[in-house]
Design a protein around this motif. Structure first.
Motif, PDB file in Angstrom:
ATOM      1  N   ARG A 117      14.075  43.191  78.520  1.00 39.92           N
ATOM      2  CA  ARG A 117      14.050  44.528  77.907  1.00 39.92           C
ATOM      3  C   ARG A 117      15.403  45.208  78.089  1.00 39.92           C
ATOM      4  O   ARG A 117      15.964  45.768  77.170  1.00 39.92           O
ATOM      5  N   SER A 120      17.803  43.645  75.721  1.00 40.91           N
ATOM      6  CA  SER A 120      17.556  44.091  74.338  1.00 40.91           C
ATOM      7  C   SER A 120      18.050  45.501  74.115  1.00 40.91           C
ATOM      8  O   SER A 120      18.503  45.849  73.038  1.00 40.91           O
ATOM      9  N   GLN A 479      13.855  48.585  70.561  1.00 42.36           N
ATOM     10  CA  GLN A 479      13.493  47.161  70.592  1.00 42.36           C
ATOM     11  C   GLN A 479      12.854  46.705  69.279  1.00 42.36           C
ATOM     12  O   GLN A 479      12.774  45.517  69.001  1.00 42.36           O
TER      13      GLN A 479
END
Ligand code: GCU
Length: 670
Positions: A117, A120, A479
């Motif tokens: 995460r 990203s 994202q």
């Protein structure tokens, strides 16, 4: 038949520009965990995919002994027994090394999703120094899927768990597990709380094989499978004359049945039970109480480590609308709080956030803070049954935050709903949070593309209740889409204002309902007024609202002080809940200086206007949105606008006609 395809939502990793060269992350060194463990296997393939796509270079795993003593380069995964069960630590240990430590494989998986995460989001890896563990022990999705493939209150296609009486286990099962594990979900109920027909047989041998397969896929992502249970199974499956929880032959029947089901599905976490509710059978039928019903099952499944999640949605759904003494809002508390301390350790009471039923505005259920010796779990609903049905945009995380931070005053400190369901208040372990899920087999999973923010947000919030709705929305947006900062701001604005907009054009100040009966979409001011469901607004020519004070139904007195007094007094009652607790005359002045009736007119016109602004903002970023997403959301926004218009005009016309009071601004009311 057409082959179904589906997106990867926020896991659709894209090449990201990082502020420094992170190619060292392609070397993965695994210490203290076995590469063969299913969770580690899945973790490694997630790293393969994620790092491969984000950094554009394939990672490789090096066995730990090959690089003994020189863990100074790469992503080093190591075991640290000191860390809590599902927690992890992520630390920059050198110029070319990041260390991920955890005590369990699940911790490694969660830490990996956190790292991906961060990558990203192109966040700095200079000094991640994260040490986190989930606040809620159980972070659960409740699917209301039926075995014929339909979904009760489902607005995004059909079930991807069931079709035509059979269980589906395929690639989508795995993608689903990846998606929800990436946001920290660790438990899933796959079938509807209303258990009938073939679903009753999920505990028999008939479905053993696909259920075991599914539970193994889930277990590979740290998720436990749960089933909803039919309390009347001894009658329906066992041909017994009753399902009285104290009858020895009923208990014997359950013992045998549970032995079979746990033999068949060793990873099974337990059962969710809707009993004595909306026509479902339960202990009341036999003059037994809720604890006697729940504890019977709990004792039977205790040897298998199973949990009984017992719902508190128990109320009289055959009320006479003329009767003003009975108050549905009181029912949960009245039926359960006296049982405090009587439930077994492996029973958790699952309590809907409000005393009614997932309305756009309700007070928090007084059962939170009303029981001191009972395991409790919060139930919310991202399926948007009453909040727009994934047609109207309604980002619910701000609502969930309000619920979680509500002080119950059950203690002087650590007394919020978040404290109670995380186990901090009473030091218990069997607690947590569940949501009625919003997924179906639509290619984008949630029908409305922006409704995926609720799924994402629920998981993130269940893990860390300190996150803000804005932080979560920003994470989800970046994202999911590749947008310029300005465009991202527009999407953020849409999400963060959507709940208020929806509330403005629907039922005012906490009164709720006013929806079309049965399908629950669109306005029908009197749809529930003369019916048996206990859901009344009681409007007449002078005023509207239900008196739930000590002079009315006494519901406000179910709260601990000072909440009870606060709600009891219209001067201190939060205005957004005014009509939930009080009957108010149309000419009464609110804090804004406006009369109640003028507030109703204004908020409805405003809500309708802002619904149009949602569309304008979406149109303004057309060029930056994926080709398929743009028109799909636009079509929903158009439907939302007509819905908002209908609500605005019907509610305003209703109150205008009944009160005879003109709108000060002279706008068109019919
Ligand atoms: C609501 C909903 C039902 C559901 C019930 C429940 O009343 O409309 O479909 O079964 O909640 O939570 O059990």
């Amino acid at each position: 038949m057409e082959k179904k395809t589906w997106t990867q939502l926020w896991l659709d990793y894209k090449k990201t520009k990082t502020s420094e060269d992170l190619s060292f992350l392609t070397e993965i060194i695994l210490h203290g965990f076995s590469e063969g463990h299913p969770v580690i296997q899945n973790t490694l393939s997630e790293l393969q995919l994620g790092i491969g796509k984000i950094l554009g270079a394939e990672p490789a795993v090096k066995p730990a002994d090959e690089c003994e003593g020189k863990a100074d380069r790469g992503l080093v995964i190591i075991k640290d027994e000191e860390l809590p069960e599902e927690g992890y630590k992520l630390k920059r240990t050198g110029q070319e090394s990041v260390m991920l430590s955890a005590s369990t494989e699940k911790g490694v998986l969660y830490g990996t999703f956190c790292l991906l995460r961060k990558l990203s989001l192109a966040e700095d890896l200079e000094d991640p120094d994260i040490c986190t563990a989930p606040e809620n022990p159980l972070r659960m999705l409740n699917h209301w899927d039926n075995m014929d493939g339909s979904i009760e209150r489902g607005y995004s296609g059909r079930s991807f768990f069931f079709n035509n009486g059979e269980i589906i286990v395929n690639e989508r099962t795995r993608d689903y597990a990846r998606l929800i594990a990436s946001i920290g979900i660790n438990a899933v109920v796959i079938n509807n709380v209303n258990v009938f027909g073939e679903a009753t047989e999920l505990i028999t041998g008939r479905y053993a094989e696909p259920l075991r397969k599914m539970s193994e896929i889930f277990a590979g992502y740290g998720i436990r499978l749960f089933l909803s249970l039919n309390f009347a199974s001894p009658i329906e499956l066992g041909n017994l004359p009753s399902c009285d929880p104290l009858d020895p032959s009923v208990i014997r029947w359950w013992e045998e049945q549970m032995r079979t089901v746990f033999d068949n599905i060793p990873n099974l976490g337990g059962f969710l039970v809707k009993a004595d509710s909306e026509g479902r059978p339960g202990p009341f039928t036999y003059g037994r109480n809720q604890a006697e019903g729940a504890n019977m099952l709990a004792k039977v499944i205790k040897p298998y480590g199973g949990l009984v999640i017992w719902r508190c949605f128990v109320y009289n759904c055959r009320q006479d609308w003329r009767d003003r003494k009975t108050d549905r809002a009181r029912a949960g508390y009245d039926n359960f709080h006296e049982m405090d301390g009587q439930f077994d350790e492996n029973v958790i009471l699952q309590i809907k956030n409000g005393p009614m039923d997932f309305q756009i505005r309700e007070p928090v259920s007084p059962l939170f803070g009303g029981m001191l010796h009972t395991n409790e779990m919060l139930e919310v609903q991202i399926a948007q049954e009453y909040t727009g049905q994934q047609i109207d945009l309604c980002y619910l995380i701000p609502m969930f935050k309000e619920i979680l931070s509500f002080r119950t005053y059950v203690k002087e400190q650590e007394d919020t709903v978040a404290d109670i369901i995380s186990g901090r208040t009473f030091g218990n372990r069997n607690t947590g949070i569940a949501t009625v899920a919003n997924t179906g087999d639509d290619s984008n999973w949630t029908g409305h593309d922006l409704a995926a923010a609720n799924l994402y947000g629920f998981g993130r919030l269940a893990w860390d209740m300190n996150l803000t709705p804005e932080e979560i929305a920003k994470e989800w947006i970046s994202q999911t889409y590749t947008l310029s900062p300005d465009a991202a701001k527009n999407v953020l604005w849409m999400l963060l204002h959507s709940r208020e907009i929806y509330e403005d054009y629907t039922s005012p100040l906490g009164i709720g309902w006013m929806v079309n009966p049965s399908n629950h979409y669109g306005p029908s001011v009197n749809g529930y007024e003369y019916d048996r469901w206990g859901t009344y607004h009681r409007a007449d020519h002078l005023g509207v609202g239900v008196d739930r004070t000590d002079k009315g139904t006494g519901y406000a007195q179910q709260y601990n002080e000072p909440n009870a007094s606060m709600y009891n007094d219209p001067q201190t009652c939060p205005e957004e809940l005014l009509l939930f607790f009080h009957r108010v005359l149309y000419r009464t002045r609110l804090k804004s200086g406006k009369t109640l009736i003028q507030h109703i007119y204004d908020s409805h016109f405003e809500g309708y206007e802002k619904a149009q602004e949602l569309k304008k903002r979406w149109e303004s970023i057309r060029d930056e949105l994926p080709e398929d997403v743009y028109p799909r959301v636009l079509e929903r926004l158009d439907r939302q606008i007509s819905n908002a218009r209908e609500w605005c005009d019907q509610v305003n016309s209703y109150f205008y006609r009944i009160s005879g009071i003109e709108d000060e601004k002279g706008r068109t009311i019919y």
